[in-house]
Motif scaffolding. Structure first.
Motif, PDB file in Angstrom:
ATOM      1  N   GLU A 196      -8.820   1.420  -4.530  1.00 46.74           N
ATOM      2  CA  GLU A 196     -10.108   1.522  -3.845  1.00 46.74           C
ATOM      3  C   GLU A 196      -9.936   1.461  -2.332  1.00 46.74           C
ATOM      4  N   LYS A 197      -8.992   0.645  -1.854  1.00 48.44           N
ATOM      5  CA  LYS A 197      -8.717   0.579  -0.419  1.00 48.44           C
ATOM      6  C   LYS A 197      -8.212   1.926   0.093  1.00 48.44           C
ATOM      7  N   LEU A 198      -7.273   2.529  -0.626  1.00 45.34           N
ATOM      8  CA  LEU A 198      -6.737   3.835  -0.220  1.00 45.34           C
ATOM      9  C   LEU A 198      -7.787   4.934  -0.354  1.00 45.34           C
ATOM     10  N   SER A 232     -10.982   4.401   0.176  1.00 48.90           N
ATOM     11  CA  SER A 232     -11.872   4.203   1.326  1.00 48.90           C
ATOM     12  C   SER A 232     -11.274   4.771   2.608  1.00 48.90           C
ATOM     13  N   LEU A 233      -9.939   4.864   2.670  1.00 48.53           N
ATOM     14  CA  LEU A 233      -9.257   5.451   3.825  1.00 48.53           C
ATOM     15  C   LEU A 233      -9.152   6.970   3.706  1.00 48.53           C
ATOM     16  N   MET A 254       0.827  -1.202   0.000  1.00 52.25           N
ATOM     17  CA  MET A 254       0.000   0.000   0.000  1.00 52.25           C
ATOM     18  C   MET A 254       0.867   1.261   0.000  1.00 52.25           C
ATOM     19  N   GLU A 294      -7.928  -2.725  -6.751  1.00 50.92           N
ATOM     20  CA  GLU A 294      -8.195  -3.067  -5.351  1.00 50.92           C
ATOM     21  C   GLU A 294      -7.361  -2.201  -4.406  1.00 50.92           C
ATOM     22  N   TYR A 295      -6.093  -2.018  -4.742  1.00 52.41           N
ATOM     23  CA  TYR A 295      -5.241  -1.146  -3.924  1.00 52.41           C
ATOM     24  C   TYR A 295      -5.795   0.282  -3.890  1.00 52.41           C
TER      25      TYR A 295
END
Length: 340
Positions: free
Chosen positions: A298-300, A302-303, A264, A295-296
């Motif tokens: 979208e995760k970041l 969401s944060l 990440m 996916e990476y």
């Protein structure tokens, strides 16, 4: 005004038939767009300049040729050699405003052709047109180190350095437009200091507290206007009638990102280096699948570390959230990925 002074110096140097290219570097939120607008509206006349605006990221020579051909008013795709001839002859003595130089590459084995060609065009035309280029600071460090590009620019303006001396005025000017008054709190640290140094020369509380507060804000923001505004907004402890109560010794609003794994962190660095990327470009840069890149990202997202879509025509364009930029930069520095 330093920008005005540099543009005037560049004009004088250019009149002496010497290259006089200007480079403006800055982090997101440091004011690059505002300064280009100021140069266009206040320092140049209509018809005195042309714009090369890299809104979308490119990496191939054909993409660069298309963008420059369009900017120069051609329907057909001009060769690199024809572009150089045109700039040297048809556009002689014009300013060329090159916006977002950091969007001319994708960090892959063959992703630098547009950047190298752009630097070549600058080198071959800088005696006949006056270049003014903007680029994000981290991208510039990479380009300067790997492509020996510093020698192409005769004047360099770091907006972080420039803003350090005026960020207090910028913050207060914006605050005054809101119509709210403000006052600084006499925090425990201040009261302790006052007890310990009773013999010191008395100072008016608010004047002293304002000085302390803006010293801390300037240290945190490091010339980044958005970071300074974020610090100011995070310092508001309450509102009393028409007055903002400002927490004088507000801790720096940095987010702990130590929980992020190396994958990440690598994605964050790659997005920051480029100034923003699409999923396909991130996949290309890191040699991973587009699905994994998504996916990476979208995760970041969401944060709340990334934003999407606003700086490009594309809805698939991710970039660092300006209000989290200092936290991301701080974490990358702690991990020795970025220099302090």
């Amino acid at each position: 005004d330093e920008i005005k002074s540099i543009v005037n110096q560049a004009k004088e140097r250019f009149k002496a038939k010497l290259p006089a290219s200007i480079l403006i570097t800055g982090a997101p939120g440091s004011g690059k767009t505002s300064y280009i607008y100021y140069i266009k509206k206040d320092l140049l006349q209509p018809g005195e300049y042309i714009e090369l605006y890299f809104l979308e990221r490119i990496s191939t020579v054909d993409e660069l040729r298309r963008l420059i051909s369009d900017a120069l008013g051609y329907n057909e795709l001009k060769t690199v050699e024809a572009i150089i001839i045109d700039l040297n002859e048809r556009f002689r003595n014009k300013f060329v405003l090159l916006i977002n130089l950091n969007k001319t590459f994708v960090r892959t084995v063959d992703g630098f052709e547009a950047l190298k060609t752009m630097l070549y065009i600058i080198s071959m035309t800088s005696s006949n047109v006056l270049w003014v280029a903007t680029i994000q600071s981290i991208g510039w460090q990479f380009i300067k180190t790997n492509f020996k590009a510093a020698s192409l620019f005769n004047f360099s303006v770091s907006l972080e350095e420039l803003n350090k001396h005026r960020i207090k005025d910028i913050i207060l000017h914006r605050q005054h437009t809101t119509g709210f008054a403000f006052r600084f709190t006499r925090d425990d640290l201040y009261l302790l200091r006052k007890r310990l140094f009773k013999s010191s020369k008395p100072v008016e509380d608010q004047s002293y507290l304002e000085q302390v507060y803006f010293e801390r804000l300037t240290e945190y923001a490091d010339g980044n206007i958005v970071a300074g505004m974020n610090y100011w907004l995070n310092s508001i402890s309450k509102i009393e009638e028409n007055t903002l109560v400002i927490h004088t010794y507000k801790s720096f609003p940095l987010i702990d990102l130590s929980f992020l794994d190396i994958s990440m962190i690598t994605v964050l660095y790659t997005v920051m280096l480029h100034g923003g990327l699409k999923r396909s470009q991130l996949a290309q840069s890191l040699n991973i699948s587009e699905k994994q890149a998504g996916e990476y990202l979208e995760k970041l997202l969401s944060l709340n570390l990334l934003r999407i879509g606003e700086l490009s025509k594309s809805h698939d364009y991710y970039y660092i959230n300006k209000f989290k930029f200092k936290s991301v930069q701080n974490e990358l520095q702690k991990r020795n990925i970025l220099p302090w």
